[in-house]
Design an enzyme around this catalytic site. Structure first.
Site, PDB file in Angstrom:
ATOM      1  CG  HIS A   1       8.300  -2.688  -3.027  1.00  0.00           C
ATOM      2  ND1 HIS A   1       9.001  -1.594  -2.560  1.00  0.00           N
ATOM      3  CD2 HIS A   1       9.004  -3.162  -4.087  1.00  0.00           C
ATOM      4  CE1 HIS A   1      10.080  -1.425  -3.311  1.00  0.00           C
ATOM      5  NE2 HIS A   1      10.113  -2.352  -4.240  1.00  0.00           N
TER       6      HIS A   1
ATOM      7  CG  ASP B   1       2.563  -0.554  -4.342  1.00  0.00           C
ATOM      8  OD1 ASP B   1       2.550  -0.268  -5.563  1.00  0.00           O
ATOM      9  OD2 ASP B   1       3.563  -1.059  -3.783  1.00  0.00           O
TER      10      ASP B   1
ATOM     11  CD  GLN C   1       5.379  -5.057  -9.989  1.00  0.00           C
ATOM     12  OE1 GLN C   1       5.240  -5.555 -11.104  1.00  0.00           O
ATOM     13  NE2 GLN C   1       6.516  -4.498  -9.599  1.00  0.00           N
TER      14      GLN C   1
ATOM     15  CE  LYS D   1       8.001  -0.955 -10.141  1.00  0.00           C
ATOM     16  NZ  LYS D   1       9.216  -1.764 -10.255  1.00  0.00           N
TER      17      LYS D   1
ATOM     18  CB  CYS E   1      12.341  -3.930  -2.543  1.00  0.00           C
ATOM     19  SG  CYS E   1      13.829  -3.184  -3.199  1.00  0.00           S
TER      20      CYS E   1
END
Length: 420
Positions: free
Chosen positions: A137, A214, A217, A240, A378
């Site tokens: 991202h 990261d 997700q 999220k 993104c």
């Protein structure tokens, strides 16, 4: 003759969840869009919030609100206890070793930038190299580009194959005497590829290189154990994972956080201030300047409780069933290309429809109440890798159903009919 819809019905797997009961927890799912039931398939961008979390936010705002860490009156003590209790819940949720390794931020992007400023600017210099992946991202690319421009460092990129899987042999070859940091995504937001983070961290550690992951997700959809991963930093967002917006988490090993400089200056991140010198507070407070998002943090604690009550393993199993069902359904659609076919994949379906721009796909689906994301997500380097400007993306979560997949497929057929 068996219709296409009947054929799809025949291959539905048994769900691991009582989805009807779960859907009752989400008031927004009763909303109508263009007179049609909402089919919300934009969960990778932002998920919906259950009433248990909404009620917790209302209770805080109506009977508990006060600033924290600053007073001895009852409301402040209550709010402080709830805020710090949320920190402990999150520590447990990702199995951090210590409570002080959990830092409240504004979200994943804020967490990555905190590490870039607090660690990268202090410990990286001219000629140093930072490894990122082709699947990142923008929020895990741009901060490191900024650091490279400032310091004269260099960005190295892990390539992926046509399925959207990172090439680990190529990754291992990127390390050299100048490698100082690795920043990788756990799950690609654009493709759904689940990267072998634990193996990648182990490779970096063999070279003495720290790793930031990261997890925006990943945390909402699978069990994440930061001690088992052995990552040095891990970032994720509340919105999220059925939580509030404006709140995120940075996990960092205490040994790194203690030697990092604070990103922001102000109240609560200090022990003492004179005009000659400021002494910083201990971690995690050193990185939480000013009045924090108290309500959102407490709401995130309630979110963790909710997800744990449902069960991350059960959520992951249900999403896998949805992904399998959707993949089989898409295989029956001529002229539809799935972008991202990794063997280990989260419940994300990025796709293109031949001859139709993704924005047009999204617009027509919305007429039927089906909400998907369209654009580059993104993640423009991912789009460039696959030679496309954008995709439509359907992303599933615990409250989605097989019938909603059917609605998505029917909507795509309608798109194709309209565009001939």
């Amino acid at each position: 003759m068996t219709s296409a819809s009947n054929l799809l019905q025949a291959v539905k797997p048994a769900s691991a969840l009582d989805v009807g009961r779960i859907r009752a927890d989400f008031p927004i799912l009763d909303v109508k869009v263009n007179g049609k039931p909402l089919v919300y398939l934009d969960n990778a961008a932002s998920s919906q919030m259950p009433k248990q979390v909404i009620d917790r936010l209302v209770r805080y705002q109506t009977s508990e609100h006060s600033n924290i860490h600053r007073a001895v009156h009852s409301l402040s003590e209550k709010a402080t206890a709830e805020y710090e209790g949320a920190r402990r819940s999150i520590q447990r949720f990702i199995n951090a070793k210590e409570e002080r390794e959990i830092i409240f931020t504004r979200g994943t992007t804020d967490s990555v930038n905190l590490v870039m400023h607090g660690y990268g600017r202090a410990f990286l210099g001219a000629g140093d190299e930072i490894i990122v992946s082709q699947l990142e991202h923008h929020s895990n690319i741009v901060p490191w580009q900024m650091l490279c421009e400032e310091k004269g460092a260099r960005l190295r990129v892990i390539p992926c194959n046509d399925a959207g899987e990172l090439l680990l042999d190529d990754y291992a070859k990127l390390f050299n005497a100048n490698t100082r940091f690795v920043a990788i995504t756990h799950v690609s937001n654009a493709l759904g590829s689940i990267n072998p983070a634990k193996d990648m961290i182990a490779i970096a550690h063999r070279h003495g290189v720290p790793v930031l992951v990261d997890g925006a997700q990943a945390v909402p959809h699978m069990k994440v154990d930061v001690q088992d991963l052995d990552c040095d930093f891990y970032a994720f967002s509340g919105h999220k994972m059925c939580g509030p917006t404006g709140i995120g988490i940075l996990y960092g090993k205490a040994q790194f956080l203690e030697k990092m400089k604070p990103f922001e200056g102000g109240g609560d991140m200090i022990l003492s201030v004179t005009f000659e010198k400021t002494t910083y507070n201990t971690i995690p407070f050193k990185f939480e300047a000013g009045t924090p998002p108290i309500a959102a943090a407490i709401g995130l604690g309630a979110t963790v409780d909710y997800l744990e009550s449902v069960g991350l393993d059960r959520i992951a199993a249900h999403e896998h069933d949805l992904l399998t069902y959707a993949t089989e359904a898409f295989a029956q659609l001529k002229g539809v290309r799935i972008v991202g076919t990794a063997r280990n994949k989260a419940a994300v379906m990025s796709f293109t429809v031949q001859g139709v721009h993704p924005h047009d796909v999204g617009t027509i689906l919305n007429e039927d109440g089906v909400a998907v994301r369209t654009g580059h997500h993104c993640a423009q380097p991912v789009m460039q890798r696959f030679g496309i400007p954008a995709t439509a993306r359907a992303s599933f979560y615990l409250y989605n159903t097989f019938a909603e997949v059917d609605a998505l497929v029917a909507g795509i057929r309608r798109v194709q009919k309209i565009f001939g």
